[in-house]
Design an enzyme around this catalytic site. Structure first.
Site, PDB file in Angstrom:
ATOM      1  N   ASP A 141      32.187  -8.584  -0.337  1.00  0.00           N
ATOM      2  CA  ASP A 141      30.974  -9.310  -0.731  1.00  0.00           C
ATOM      3  C   ASP A 141      29.718  -8.547  -0.340  1.00  0.00           C
ATOM      4  O   ASP A 141      28.642  -9.137  -0.190  1.00  0.00           O
ATOM      5  CB  ASP A 141      30.964 -10.703  -0.096  1.00  0.00           C
ATOM      6  CG  ASP A 141      29.944 -11.622  -0.744  1.00  0.00           C
ATOM      7  OD1 ASP A 141      29.534 -12.616  -0.112  1.00  0.00           O
ATOM      8  OD2 ASP A 141      29.537 -11.341  -1.897  1.00  0.00           O
ATOM      9  N   ASP A 169      34.041 -10.982  -4.495  1.00  0.00           N
ATOM     10  CA  ASP A 169      33.022 -11.877  -5.032  1.00  0.00           C
ATOM     11  C   ASP A 169      32.189 -11.118  -6.083  1.00  0.00           C
ATOM     12  O   ASP A 169      32.134  -9.881  -6.074  1.00  0.00           O
ATOM     13  CB  ASP A 169      32.108 -12.372  -3.909  1.00  0.00           C
ATOM     14  CG  ASP A 169      31.144 -13.459  -4.393  1.00  0.00           C
ATOM     15  OD1 ASP A 169      30.048 -13.595  -3.810  1.00  0.00           O
ATOM     16  OD2 ASP A 169      31.482 -14.161  -5.361  1.00  0.00           O
ATOM     17  N   GLU A 199      26.704 -18.720  -7.340  1.00  0.00           N
ATOM     18  CA  GLU A 199      26.352 -19.741  -6.346  1.00  0.00           C
ATOM     19  C   GLU A 199      25.056 -20.464  -6.701  1.00  0.00           C
ATOM     20  O   GLU A 199      24.062 -19.864  -7.068  1.00  0.00           O
ATOM     21  CB  GLU A 199      26.227 -19.120  -4.943  1.00  0.00           C
ATOM     22  CG  GLU A 199      25.359 -17.884  -4.824  1.00  0.00           C
ATOM     23  CD  GLU A 199      26.124 -16.604  -4.960  1.00  0.00           C
ATOM     24  OE1 GLU A 199      27.177 -16.577  -5.634  1.00  0.00           O
ATOM     25  OE2 GLU A 199      25.685 -15.600  -4.405  1.00  0.00           O
TER      26      GLU A 199
HETATM   27  O1  LIG Z   1      24.300  -8.040  -3.681  1.00  0.00           O
HETATM   28  C1  LIG Z   1      24.853  -9.016  -3.208  1.00  0.00           C
HETATM   29  N1  LIG Z   1      25.393  -8.986  -1.958  1.00  0.00           N
HETATM   30  C2  LIG Z   1      25.421  -7.756  -1.179  1.00  0.00           C
HETATM   31  C3  LIG Z   1      24.206  -7.440  -0.370  1.00  0.00           C
HETATM   32  C4  LIG Z   1      22.935  -7.498  -0.918  1.00  0.00           C
HETATM   33  C5  LIG Z   1      21.836  -7.139  -0.132  1.00  0.00           C
HETATM   34  C6  LIG Z   1      21.990  -6.720   1.180  1.00  0.00           C
HETATM   35  C7  LIG Z   1      23.252  -6.673   1.706  1.00  0.00           C
HETATM   36  C8  LIG Z   1      23.358  -6.208   3.118  1.00  0.00           C
HETATM   37  N2  LIG Z   1      24.695  -6.232   3.636  1.00  0.00           N
HETATM   38  C9  LIG Z   1      25.487  -5.117   3.558  1.00  0.00           C
HETATM   39  C10 LIG Z   1      25.186  -4.089   2.678  1.00  0.00           C
HETATM   40  C11 LIG Z   1      26.000  -2.961   2.648  1.00  0.00           C
HETATM   41  C12 LIG Z   1      27.072  -2.874   3.514  1.00  0.00           C
HETATM   42  N3  LIG Z   1      27.981  -1.856   3.742  1.00  0.00           N
HETATM   43  N4  LIG Z   1      28.808  -2.259   4.756  1.00  0.00           N
HETATM   44  C13 LIG Z   1      28.455  -3.471   5.167  1.00  0.00           C
HETATM   45  C14 LIG Z   1      27.345  -3.895   4.407  1.00  0.00           C
HETATM   46  C15 LIG Z   1      26.563  -5.028   4.438  1.00  0.00           C
HETATM   47  C16 LIG Z   1      24.364  -7.042   0.955  1.00  0.00           C
HETATM   48  C17 LIG Z   1      24.906 -10.302  -3.968  1.00  0.00           C
HETATM   49  C18 LIG Z   1      23.939 -10.522  -4.961  1.00  0.00           C
HETATM   50  C19 LIG Z   1      23.953 -11.713  -5.700  1.00  0.00           C
HETATM   51  C20 LIG Z   1      22.920 -11.946  -6.745  1.00  0.00           C
HETATM   52  C21 LIG Z   1      21.580 -11.633  -6.499  1.00  0.00           C
HETATM   53  C22 LIG Z   1      20.613 -11.856  -7.477  1.00  0.00           C
HETATM   54  C23 LIG Z   1      20.976 -12.407  -8.703  1.00  0.00           C
HETATM   55  F1  LIG Z   1      20.032 -12.648  -9.638  1.00  0.00           F
HETATM   56  C24 LIG Z   1      22.309 -12.712  -8.959  1.00  0.00           C
HETATM   57  C25 LIG Z   1      23.273 -12.477  -7.967  1.00  0.00           C
HETATM   58  C26 LIG Z   1      24.930 -12.695  -5.458  1.00  0.00           C
HETATM   59  C27 LIG Z   1      25.906 -12.461  -4.471  1.00  0.00           C
HETATM   60  O2  LIG Z   1      26.886 -13.384  -4.218  1.00  0.00           O
HETATM   61  C28 LIG Z   1      25.897 -11.268  -3.738  1.00  0.00           C
HETATM   62  O3  LIG Z   1      26.890 -11.069  -2.805  1.00  0.00           O
HETATM   63 MG   LIG Z   2      28.438 -12.481  -3.106  1.00  0.00          MG
END
Ligand SMILES: O=C(NCc1cccc(CNc2ccc3[nH]ncc3c2)c1)c1cc(-c2ccc(F)cc2)cc(O)c1O
Ligand SMILES: [Mg+2]
Length: 214
Positions: A141, A169, A199
Site C-alpha cells: 500500500d 491495494d 476509499e
Molecule cells: O499513493 C498512495 N499511497 C502511497 C503513499 C503516498 C504518499 C506517501 C506515501 C509515504 N509512504 C511510503 C512511501 C514509500 C515507501 N517505501 N517504503 C515505505 C514507504 C512508505 C505513500 C495512495 C493514493 C491514493 C489516491 C490518492 C489520490 C487520488 F485521487 C486517488 C487515490 C489512494 C490510496 O489508497 C493510496 O494508498
Molecule cells: Mg492505498
C-alpha cells in the site's frame, strides 16, 4: 491545531475514539474520513475484503509496505491470533509518528511494529532485524511504482514461501499496471482480482490477491 491531515486524524481519534478498542478505532477513522476529510486509508469497503483475506489466511507473520496513519495495520492487527506479528514499513517519519500513536491507542502495540525507512533499505535487513524467516502475508500500500520492484526484492531476499499471500491495494486507482501484469502473467503467482471502490468514494478501485507458488 493539527497542522497536517494525519495529525488532525489522530486528534479526532483521541477525542472521539475508545482507547484499547481496535474495532472502534477502525470505525472512528472511517467516520473522520467520510465526514471531515478524505485520507488514503484502505477504508471500509476494501477493508471488508482485507478482513476476509486475513481471516482466511490466518497469518502468523504479516509485512505491510506503507503504514500512513496505521489504519490498515490496526484493521489487520485486530484479526491476528495471539502471538502473531505485523511489521509495517513507513518512510515518512511524520506518518510513522502518527501511526505509532494510532496503533498504541488501539492497544495493538505488542502485535504491530512500525519500522521507519524505505522498503529498499529495510527489506534486505528484515531477516537479521527480526527473528522472522518468511512472511505468511504481505500487504502492499505504498508508492504504486514501488509494488513491482519491491515484490522482486522480497523474492530475492527469500522472504516469501510457497503459499505466501500478497494483497495489493489500489491496483485500479491510482493503479499499478506493471505490478498487475507481472503477478497475472508470472508462473510464480496465482492471482485473483477483487473489484471494489476507492476509499470514501464511489470511484472504481480494487485489490489483487496473489499467492506465491515458489
Ligand atoms: O499513493 C498512495 N499511497 C502511497 C503513499 C503516498 C504518499 C506517501 C506515501 C509515504 N509512504 C511510503 C512511501 C514509500 C515507501 N517505501 N517504503 C515505505 C514507504 C512508505 C505513500 C495512495 C493514493 C491514493 C489516491 C490518492 C489520490 C487520488 F485521487 C486517488 C487515490 C489512494 C490510496 O489508497 C493510496 O494508498
Ligand atoms: Mg492505498
Amino acid at each position: 491545531t493539527g497542522r497536517t491531515r494525519p495529525e488532525r486524524l489522530l486528534q479526532y481519534l483521541q477525542k472521539n475514539g475508545t482507547r484499547g478498542d481496535a474495532n472502534n478505532v477502525v470505525d472512528t477513522i472511517d467516520r473522520f474520513c467520510g465526514t471531515v476529510e478524505w485520507a488514503m486509508n484502505v477504508g471500509g469497503e476494501k477493508g471488508k475484503i482485507v478482513d476476509k483475506v486475513v481471516l482466511e489466511t490466518n497469518p502468523g507473520t504479516v509485512l505491510e509496505l506503507g503504514t500512513y496513519c496505521g489504519y490498515s495495520a490496526v484493521r489487520m492487527g485486530r484479526l491476528l491470533a495471539p502471538g502473531s506479528r505485523l511489521i509495517t514499513l513507513e518512510m515518512n517519519p511524520a506518518y510513522a509518528k502518527v501511526a505509532k500513536e494510532v496503533i498504541a491507542f488501539a492497544g495493538l502495540d505488542k502485535q504491530v511494529e512500525v519500522l521507519v525507512g524505505s522498503t529498499t533499505e529495510l527489506i534486505p535487513q528484515l531477516k537479521k532485524k527480526l527473528d522472522i524467516d518468511t512472511f505468511d502475508m504481505i500487504f502492499l500500500d505504498h508508492w504504486k511504482q514501488s509494488y513491482l520492484p519491491d515484490t522482486k526484492l522480497l523474492e530475492e531476499c527469500g522472504l516469501l514461501r510457497k503459499g505466501t499471500v500478497l494483497l495489493a491495494d489500489n491496483v485500479i486507482c491510482p493503479g499499478t499496471p506493471d505490478y498487475l501484469q507481472y503477478v497475472r502473467s508470472s508462473p510464480k503467482y496465482l492471482s485473483q482480482h477483487f473489484p471494489s471502490v476507492l476509499e470514501y468514494t464511489n470511484a472504481p478501485d480494487g485489490l489483487e490477491k496473489s499467492v506465491y507458488l515458489g
